[in-house]
Structure formats: C-alpha cells, structure tokens
Design a protein around this motif. Structure first.
Motif, short mmCIF file in Angstrom:
data_model
loop_
_atom_site.label_atom_id
_atom_site.label_comp_id
_atom_site.label_asym_id
_atom_site.label_seq_id
_atom_site.Cartn_x
_atom_site.Cartn_y
_atom_site.Cartn_z
N LYS A 1 8.64 9.60 -11.00
CA LYS A 1 9.58 9.61 -11.88
C LYS A 1 10.81 9.05 -11.19
N ILE A 2 10.71 8.54 -9.82
CA ILE A 2 11.84 8.04 -9.21
C ILE A 2 11.57 6.58 -9.32
N PRO A 3 12.62 5.84 -9.85
CA PRO A 3 12.30 4.28 -9.65
C PRO A 3 12.28 3.52 -8.15
N ILE A 4 11.67 2.63 -8.10
CA ILE A 4 11.62 2.04 -6.79
C ILE A 4 12.02 0.22 -6.72
N GLU A 5 13.15 0.22 -6.17
CA GLU A 5 13.52 -1.25 -6.09
C GLU A 5 13.35 -1.66 -4.42
N ARG A 6 13.21 -3.29 -4.53
CA ARG A 6 12.79 -3.81 -3.25
C ARG A 6 14.26 -4.52 -3.11
N VAL A 7 14.62 -4.51 -1.65
CA VAL A 7 15.83 -5.24 -1.27
C VAL A 7 15.13 -6.25 -0.10
N ASP A 8 15.72 -7.43 -0.02
CA ASP A 8 15.38 -8.29 1.03
C ASP A 8 15.96 -7.78 2.31
N GLU A 9 15.13 -7.60 3.62
CA GLU A 9 15.56 -6.96 4.60
C GLU A 9 15.49 -8.16 5.78
N ARG A 10 15.48 -9.61 5.43
CA ARG A 10 15.77 -10.30 6.29
C ARG A 10 16.78 -10.26 7.30
N PHE A 11 16.60 -10.16 8.78
CA PHE A 11 17.52 -9.99 9.68
C PHE A 11 18.26 -8.91 9.85
N SER B 1 0.70 -1.23 -0.03
CA SER B 1 -0.10 0.13 -0.07
C SER B 1 0.75 1.21 0.07
N PHE B 2 1.90 1.45 0.84
CA PHE B 2 2.98 2.52 0.71
C PHE B 2 3.57 2.57 -0.53
N LEU B 3 3.85 1.46 -1.00
CA LEU B 3 4.72 1.82 -2.38
C LEU B 3 3.75 2.22 -3.44
N GLN B 4 2.44 2.00 -3.59
CA GLN B 4 1.56 2.73 -4.33
C GLN B 4 1.54 4.15 -4.07
N LYS B 5 1.49 4.71 -2.65
CA LYS B 5 1.45 5.85 -2.46
C LYS B 5 2.60 6.74 -2.91
N LEU B 6 3.89 5.71 -2.71
CA LEU B 6 5.25 6.55 -3.08
C LEU B 6 5.52 6.58 -4.18
N HIS B 7 4.98 5.67 -5.31
CA HIS B 7 4.76 5.83 -6.69
C HIS B 7 4.04 7.04 -7.08
N LYS B 8 2.80 7.18 -6.41
CA LYS B 8 2.14 8.38 -6.83
C LYS B 8 2.62 9.76 -6.70
N ALA B 9 3.21 9.75 -5.37
CA ALA B 9 3.88 10.90 -4.93
C ALA B 9 5.04 11.36 -5.85
N PHE B 10 5.76 10.39 -6.28
CA PHE B 10 7.24 10.63 -7.06
C PHE B 10 7.16 9.48 -8.30
#
Length: 136
Positions: free
Chosen positions: A85-95, A74-83
């Motif tokens: 032109k800025i790409p979004i990548e995901r990173v495994d955050e385990r541990f 849900s946050f990613l949708q808001k982030l993309h809507k607000a910005f």
C-alpha cells in the motif's frame, strides 16, 4: 500526513533517512545491514506512518543504469511485496556519496570519523530525500 522514507540501498549496508510528519525536513535515521532491511522497516512502520518510499536510482554519467541497479530491482520487488500500500518512487542518486563525504569534511569531522561508511550511507539517504523535497 505520514513521513517520507528514503533508502540508499547497498549490497552490504543501507542508509535510511526520513522526513518529519509535515514532510518538510529531511533527517538521517540510521544505517542498517541490508539483509536486515525489510525486518527493520516492518518494525519502523509499526511505530511511524510512512506515506512514500524513495529509493535511490544509481546511474552512470551517460544516464544508463549502474551495475548495482540489478540488486535494487530485486529489492524493490521485496519492498512492494512487504508493503503493497506504500508507493515507491525513484530518485537519481548520482554523486550522493561524494556529496556526503564532502558534507562530512565541511562539518569538521575528523579523518577517522569520515571513514565511517555507515555514516556516508545515512547522509547519502538524507541527500536523496532533500533533493526530492526540493523538487516538490
């Protein structure tokens, strides 16, 4: 070149880390209240050039998404809507939270300081960013 901004998204607090403009060094920036995150980012982007958002991707040990992933999507949708032109990548955050806590111990922080969850979130965001930079 602009900075890379990493986000360790949480239901209550969100840790933020950024690179330098050459995208070499990862540093903790701050922790903000999650409901203030988009306004904080809007203000930050007025002052700094950001080329990429990295957002932690929480996973279980078996590689399935964590239950907090629903909130992050849900946050990613808001982030993309607000910005848009800025790409979004995901990173495994385990541990990363455990590693952040261990980093606090290794750096000699006293027990009372290690209870600061905002600092753990900021260090976690820095670890997410460092892992991305190492993989580049």
């Amino acid at each position: 070149m602009g900075r890379i901004l990493a986000i360790d998204y949480g239901k209550v607090r969100t840790g933020i880390a950024v690179t330098d403009e050459l995208q070499i060094i990862a540093s903790g920036l701050t922790t903000v209240s999650t409901h203030e995150l988009i306004p904080f980012l809007k203000d930050y982007l007025l002052k700094e050039n950001v080329d990429l958002f990295l957002v932690g991707e929480p996973k279980q040990l078996d590689n399935t998404p964590s239950e907090s992933e629903v909130l992050i999507l849900s946050f990613l949708q808001k982030l993309h809507k607000a910005f848009p032109k800025i790409p979004i990548e995901r990173v495994d955050e385990r541990f990363t939270s455990k590693m952040a806590f261990q980093t606090m111990i290794d750096s000699g922080l006293k027990k009372k300081q290690r209870k600061n969850k905002a600092l753990i979130d900021e260090i976690s965001a820095t670890l997410i960013l460092q892992s991305y930079l190492y993989s580049k």
